[in-house]
Design a protein around this motif. Structure first.
Motif, short mmCIF file in Angstrom:
data_model
loop_
_atom_site.label_atom_id
_atom_site.label_comp_id
_atom_site.label_asym_id
_atom_site.label_seq_id
_atom_site.Cartn_x
_atom_site.Cartn_y
_atom_site.Cartn_z
N VAL A 9 0.95 -1.05 0.18
CA VAL A 9 0.03 -0.44 -0.22
C VAL A 9 0.84 1.22 0.03
N ASN A 10 1.10 1.75 -1.07
CA ASN A 10 1.65 3.20 -0.97
C ASN A 10 1.96 3.93 0.35
N LEU A 33 8.91 -5.20 3.48
CA LEU A 33 10.58 -4.03 3.01
C LEU A 33 10.70 -3.08 2.76
N GLY A 34 9.57 -2.19 3.40
CA GLY A 34 9.80 -0.64 3.61
C GLY A 34 8.98 -0.36 2.58
N GLY A 35 8.61 0.85 2.26
CA GLY A 35 7.89 1.62 1.17
C GLY A 35 8.50 2.75 0.98
N ALA A 36 7.81 3.66 0.40
CA ALA A 36 8.09 5.15 -0.49
C ALA A 36 8.83 6.11 0.68
N ILE A 37 8.09 5.93 2.07
CA ILE A 37 9.16 6.65 3.11
C ILE A 37 10.29 6.46 3.48
N ALA A 38 10.72 5.58 3.44
CA ALA A 38 12.13 5.14 3.16
C ALA A 38 12.67 5.06 2.10
N LEU A 39 12.25 3.93 0.62
CA LEU A 39 12.67 4.07 -0.51
C LEU A 39 12.51 5.02 -1.05
N GLY A 40 11.34 6.36 -1.41
CA GLY A 40 11.32 7.49 -2.11
C GLY A 40 10.28 6.81 -3.15
N PRO A 96 9.57 8.93 -6.52
CA PRO A 96 9.41 8.79 -8.06
C PRO A 96 7.60 8.78 -8.76
N LEU A 97 7.03 9.35 -8.16
CA LEU A 97 5.70 9.78 -9.25
C LEU A 97 5.30 8.32 -9.65
N GLY A 98 5.38 8.97 -11.25
CA GLY A 98 4.92 7.99 -12.27
C GLY A 98 5.85 6.82 -12.62
N GLY A 99 7.07 5.89 -11.81
CA GLY A 99 7.53 4.76 -12.03
C GLY A 99 7.10 3.96 -10.42
N SER A 100 6.41 5.23 -9.35
CA SER A 100 6.10 4.45 -8.22
C SER A 100 5.58 2.90 -8.44
N GLY A 101 4.27 3.04 -9.23
CA GLY A 101 3.66 1.97 -9.27
C GLY A 101 4.14 0.45 -10.08
N ALA A 102 5.33 0.83 -11.19
CA ALA A 102 6.13 -0.52 -11.76
C ALA A 102 6.90 -0.65 -10.18
N ARG A 103 7.84 0.21 -9.82
CA ARG A 103 8.13 -0.11 -8.50
C ARG A 103 8.30 -0.95 -7.53
N ILE A 104 6.41 -0.70 -6.98
CA ILE A 104 6.36 -1.25 -6.20
C ILE A 104 5.65 -2.93 -6.76
#
Length: 381
Positions: free
Chosen positions: A303-304, A328-335, A337-345
């Motif tokens: 959950v982003n 494995l942690g999330g955007a608070i720790a890893l960051g 990058p808006l348009g790239g985040s869905g594929a990163r997750i």
């Protein structure tokens, strides 16, 4: 009947604002990830029917259909097309959904979905600048001015009775989990090293393993003077890119690829555009209903972490096991990058499922304008 399977998923390291990736043009960053995907999958790029790429700030260096520019920058054949998607923070998760649907429908045989955002080079809000992209009919309905995500996060914290301590403790946990994941090599198989003017980058930049509740408690709450949301319990402003290779089981076998997961179910919903960040709750309910699965069937949830209040409110509604939520942690720790985040997750979730033998994983994200995607993957590897 055709299915949609993921045979490879990769991502760049995530850089902090003005950090290690800030010297890389976003099209070049995308291209490096595409090259890494092709290398990992032993993919002949000429087989790719389309590249569907998420990007939110489609202005300046990220305009002119950055998907197509990335394809050409990667040295792929000129015959390979590309198109760019904007569903705000869920742009590249939506790209994965579009790609899977296209494969199932037979419009594509082999397709790449992913996205990019260089928030160092194209700051958030650059696409509209001083102009408000909302007309009279919208503002008559929802009020003047742009919806404020920070205020939405504060409202969520208030409505779900989440304290500053709750949010800061969650943020510390995100950093600790990400740090442990790095130490365990959990990200190694998914990372594509990026050459930058400053040297080769092969690790996420934003993880702060020494973060503590005491340190975070000193930070200001910029959205409300007596609020609970701070920079420390919100996602980081970041640079990054990720890509997922999607085809059918039959085509995968013909090309010698081992399918990792199947795209089991994918949905999207709309939600209150001012509150904005609660979309993952109805999106999760919808994807579970559509899939015929329950929370108990899902072994890992992503959950982003746009703001700590978002996954905490989500968890309060669904009572998912704490250890399975953003393991494995999330955007608070890893960051983030808006348009790239869905594929990163998606990339992180898929590799985690493979590593741990988890049958079902669920991904969901809140999105600007009041929307949310939710996707369930099923393990095949």
């Amino acid at each position: 009947m055709r299915d949609a399977v993921v045979v490879q998923a990769v991502r760049s390291p995530i850089g902090k604002r003005a950090g290690v990736l800030s010297g890389v043009h976003p099209a070049d960053l995308s291209a490096r990830v595409l090259q890494g995907l092709a290398a990992r999958a032993a993919l002949d790029p000429a087989l790719v029917d389309d590249v569907i790429w998420g990007c939110v700030g489609q202005v300046g260096e990220q305009t002119f259909d950055i998907a197509r520019t990335a394809v050409l920058s990667a040295g792929w054949p000129e015959a390979v097309p590309g198109t760019t998607v904007d569903r705000q923070c869920g742009s590249s998760q939506q790209a994965v959904s579009f790609a899977a649907a296209g494969v199932v429908a037979g419009h594509y045989d082999v397709v790449v979905a992913g996205g990019v955002e260089s928030m160092s080079r194209v700051p958030m809000g650059s696409s509209y600048g001083t102009q408000i992209p909302l007309g009279e009919l919208y503002t008559n309905r929802y009020g003047p001015g742009m919806p404020n995500q920070g205020l939405g996060a504060e409202r969520i914290a208030r409505e779900w009775s989440l304290s500053r301590h709750d949010l800061d403790a969650y943020a510390v946990r995100s950093h600790q989990r990400a740090d442990r994941a790095v130490a365990a090599g959990a990200f190694d198989a998914q990372l594509v090293a990026i050459e930058t003017p400053g040297g080769r980058v092969n690790a996420d930049e934003g993880i702060r393993p020494n973060s503590s509740i005491e340190i975070l408690a000193r930070l200001q709450t910029p959205f409300l003077e007596d609020g609970v949301v701070s920079a420390g319990n919100a996602s980081q402003i970041s640079d990054g890119s990720a890509a997922v290779l999607i085809t059918t089981s039959e085509i995968a076998r013909a090309n010698g690829w081992r399918p990792l997961v199947r795209v089991h179910t994918a949905v999207v919903v709309g939600s209150d555009p001012n509150l904005m960040l609660t979309g993952p709750i109805p999106a999760t309910a919808k994807v579970l209903a559509k899939s015929g699965l329950s929370i108990a069937d899902i072994g890992a949830f992503e959950v982003n972490e746009a703001f700590a209040s978002v996954p905490l409110a989500w968890q309060a509604e669904f009572h998912a096991p704490e250890e399975a939520l953003n393991p494995l942690g999330g955007a608070i720790a890893l960051g983030h990058p808006l348009g790239g985040s869905g594929a990163r997750i998606a990339t992180t979730l898929i590799h985690h499922m493979v590593d741990r033998g988890i049958r079902y994983g669920l991904q969901t994200m809140c999105e600007g304008g009041g929307q949310a995607n939710a996707t369930i993957f099923e393990l095949l590897a």
